[in-house]
Design a protein around this motif. Structure first.
Motif, PDB file in Angstrom:
ATOM      1  N   ASP A 320       0.851  -1.189   0.000  1.00 36.53           N
ATOM      2  CA  ASP A 320       0.000   0.000   0.000  1.00 36.53           C
ATOM      3  C   ASP A 320       0.891   1.244   0.000  1.00 36.53           C
ATOM      4  O   ASP A 320       1.606   1.490   0.976  1.00 36.53           O
ATOM      5  CB  ASP A 320      -0.898  -0.005   1.243  1.00 36.53           C
ATOM      6  N   PRO A 321       0.863   2.041  -1.071  1.00 38.11           N
ATOM      7  CA  PRO A 321       1.748   3.218  -1.145  1.00 38.11           C
ATOM      8  C   PRO A 321       1.563   4.186   0.014  1.00 38.11           C
ATOM      9  O   PRO A 321       2.543   4.778   0.488  1.00 38.11           O
ATOM     10  CB  PRO A 321       1.365   3.863  -2.472  1.00 38.11           C
ATOM     11  N   LYS A 322       0.334   4.345   0.492  1.00 39.34           N
ATOM     12  CA  LYS A 322       0.094   5.266   1.606  1.00 39.34           C
ATOM     13  C   LYS A 322       0.762   4.771   2.877  1.00 39.34           C
ATOM     14  O   LYS A 322       1.371   5.548   3.628  1.00 39.34           O
ATOM     15  CB  LYS A 322      -1.415   5.440   1.831  1.00 39.34           C
ATOM     16  N   VAL A 323       0.666   3.465   3.123  1.00 37.72           N
ATOM     17  CA  VAL A 323       1.299   2.894   4.308  1.00 37.72           C
ATOM     18  C   VAL A 323       2.817   2.981   4.183  1.00 37.72           C
ATOM     19  O   VAL A 323       3.522   3.308   5.148  1.00 37.72           O
ATOM     20  CB  VAL A 323       0.852   1.431   4.511  1.00 37.72           C
ATOM     21  N   ALA A 324       3.335   2.712   2.989  1.00 33.99           N
ATOM     22  CA  ALA A 324       4.785   2.803   2.779  1.00 33.99           C
ATOM     23  C   ALA A 324       5.294   4.194   3.115  1.00 33.99           C
ATOM     24  O   ALA A 324       6.335   4.344   3.789  1.00 33.99           O
ATOM     25  CB  ALA A 324       5.119   2.449   1.339  1.00 33.99           C
ATOM     26  N   GLU A 325       4.587   5.225   2.669  1.00 33.43           N
ATOM     27  CA  GLU A 325       5.018   6.600   2.949  1.00 33.43           C
ATOM     28  C   GLU A 325       4.944   6.905   4.436  1.00 33.43           C
ATOM     29  O   GLU A 325       5.772   7.661   4.961  1.00 33.43           O
ATOM     30  CB  GLU A 325       4.186   7.598   2.144  1.00 33.43           C
ATOM     31  N   MET A 326       3.970   6.307   5.137  1.00 32.28           N
ATOM     32  CA  MET A 326       3.887   6.502   6.588  1.00 32.28           C
ATOM     33  C   MET A 326       5.102   5.909   7.307  1.00 32.28           C
ATOM     34  O   MET A 326       5.501   6.391   8.370  1.00 32.28           O
ATOM     35  CB  MET A 326       2.610   5.843   7.138  1.00 32.28           C
ATOM     36  N   LEU A 327       5.698   4.878   6.713  1.00 35.02           N
ATOM     37  CA  LEU A 327       6.819   4.182   7.351  1.00 35.02           C
ATOM     38  C   LEU A 327       8.179   4.797   7.023  1.00 35.02           C
ATOM     39  O   LEU A 327       9.203   4.355   7.545  1.00 35.02           O
ATOM     40  CB  LEU A 327       6.811   2.709   6.929  1.00 35.02           C
TER      41      LEU A 327
END
Length: 544
Positions: A320-327
């Motif tokens: 999930d790109p959104k989750v990746a950016e959160m990490l």
């Protein structure tokens, strides 16, 4: 030594011990052994029910070394090295605890250790040249010398959330994990915190939890551990290579098997950089952190190169790109905080039973009887795990009422930041030696422990041979060392970031601002300074 100490002491003063050691972790065990060899009467006071220190207290799932096992164990006994087999390149906590219990048994150390004995206070008596140590049970014990073996990361901190006592499920800090197994199957679990302990816990809990919610305030850069079992052939090779392994640890910057690459980031082509980063990312251990290009932690552009590389790895591993950016961290570069090593940590967030919550964007407001409440939602949980870290470096000292000359407390002495000589002595606190105090060389901790124990023991032998009973760091020596520590920290990107390495802990009042709380030079340079003090006859100390 006892006889010579008694002869020089105040006639009205009775010593219970020549030395009291606080803590029965790796440093306390080794210091006890060395003091006993000198003929000293020693007592170790340990708060827990067993030996092991860090490896006694931290029983959370996934707890393990992130330095190679065979570089971590004690090096002082060839017989011990031959006898013990590490099962994995990065050993898990239960195995390390078994190892330290073997050490305690092999050298018959338990007879001088008093368990379930937390030290509440230690007060210096100048007239008698003694330390009076008071335990939480009120008992009082007098010794000539006081040696702190209390660790760098041993004072766990909990967040200051409203309602924490109201939660009806299970809750605990990772460093105060229950001694009985915790079953996560089918349970709704919260993990608060994504530092090194959080990462190790999360990747294990996610395997069996019914649902896992991770509350992340600050993402951290993580790198793969690449752990595996040690084969019989490797075991034989390791044992044959121990002299080389420990010599390598003596030579490297921070006593790991890895040390900075002599090249600068931009001395090689972009293609060569990428290939080198790929090699490091695919290699076991801390190489990508402490074995990277020499300017990775001093040059912003160089640091951005490796940060971008690892960010892209996260994007590749998290669907999930959104989750990746959160990490992906935004407030610090790769390696400027302690780098957690992981095993499929990022893949955890691809699981349908795992949710990542940004607790900076939606802060936790309170713990409730059934879970917790953030600024935009209520969550129900069966188990809450606080992976909220430690009051590092000075925190364990702050929790003991330590008073030196004239009743001066150590807290008062360090109110504007720690001031030490070699991270082992403090002016106005005679006969007190810190085995892992602030401003000492850290890195691969057991290598620092062995050196510092040997240095303190050599000083005590020097005093023993001359009938001396008082040792204190001079003001000039403390000023020189503290100035040196601050100077070598200049220009390091790590000292521009809030982390435990810069003494910041928002869960502890008064520790919201950065200080230079650790020695950031090389271990060989640290040892050279310490060796000079010894070879010059300890003239930097006031001995009497």
């Amino acid at each position: 030594m006892s006889a010579s100490l008694e002869a020089s002491a105040d006639p009205g003063q009775t010593l219970d011990y020549d030395a009291i050691v606080i803590g029965a972790g790796m440093s306390g065990l080794f210091q006890l052994l060395r003091l006993r060899e000198m003929g000293m009467k020693v007592r170790v006071f340990e708060a827990g029910t067993g030996v092991g220190g860090t490896w006694y207290w931290n029983r959370y799932p996934g707890a393990r070394f992130d330095s190679e096992s065979y570089s971590y164990g004690f090096s002082f006994s060839k017989e011990l090295l031959e006898e013990w087999n590490w099962s994995e390149h990065f050993a898990p906590q239960p195995e390390t605890l078994r190892y330290l219990n073997l050490v305690a048994d092999k050298f018959d150390l338990r007879r001088d250790i008093q368990f379930q004995s937390r030290v509440a206070a230690a007060h210096w008596d100048e007239a008698a040249r003694t330390w009076a140590v008071t335990l939480e049970d009120g008992s009082r014990h007098v010794s000539r010398f006081l040696i702190t073996a209390i660790g760098v990361l041993s004072a766990p901190t909990l967040p200051r959330f409203e309602g924490m006592d109201s939660f009806r499920g299970l809750s605990f800090h990772t460093a105060r994990w229950p001694h009985e197994p915790v079953d996560f199957a089918g349970k709704r679990v919260a993990v608060i915190g994504t530092g090194a302990t959080g990462v190790q816990t999360i990747q294990e809990v996610a395997k069996t939890a019914g649902h896992l919610t991770v509350f992340q305030r600050t993402p951290n850069w993580c790198a793969p551990l690449h752990n595996r079992k040690i084969t019989e052939e490797e075991q034989a090779r390791i044992k044959a290579d121990y002299p080389t392994i420990f010599q390598r640890c003596q030579e490297t910057f921070s006593c790991f098997l890895h040390t900075p690459d002599p090249r600068g980031t931009f001395e090689v082509s972009k293609e060569e950089r990428e290939a080198f980063y790929e090699e490091l990312y695919a290699s076991p251990g801390f190489g990508i952190w402490v074995g990277n290009f020499k300017d990775t932690l001093t040059d912003r552009a160089a640091n951005k190169e490796i940060s971008d590389f690892v960010a892209n790895k996260i994007r590749q591993r998290v669907k999930d790109p959104k989750v990746a950016e959160m990490l992906i961290p935004r407030n610090h570069g790769f390696g400027t905080r302690r780098v957690p090593l992981e095993t499929r940590y990022y893949e955890v967030y691809n699981q349908p039973n795992v949710l990542l919550v940004d607790s900076k964007a939606t802060p936790i407001q309170a713990i409730t009887p059934t879970g917790l409440r953030t600024s935009d939602a209520e969550y129900d949980f069966d188990i809450i795990i606080y992976a909220t870290g430690f009051d590092a470096l000075t925190g364990a000292f702050d929790r003991i009422d330590i008073r030196g000359e004239g009743g001066l407390t150590l807290r008062q002495k360090w109110a504007q930041g720690a001031q030490t000589m070699l991270g082992m002595l403090v002016e106005d606190f005679p006969n007190m030696f810190m085995l892992l105090g602030p401003h000492t060389a850290l890195g691969n901790i057991p290598r620092s422990i062995e050196y510092n124990v040997e240095w303190v023991s050599a000083l005590l032998r020097h005093m023993q041979a001359r009938g001396l009973t008082r040792a204190e760091a001079s003001a000039q020596a403390v000023a020189a060392w503290t100035k040196h520590v601050k100077q070598i920290g200049a220009g390091l990107l790590t000292n521009e970031v809030d982390s435990w390495m810069t003494g910041v802990n928002r869960n502890v009042e008064g520790k919201e601002t950065r200080v230079i709380a650790r020695y950031s030079g090389s271990a060989p340079d640290y040892r050279a300074w310490c060796d000079r003090v010894a070879t010059e006859g300890y003239r930097d100390l006031a001995l009497a």
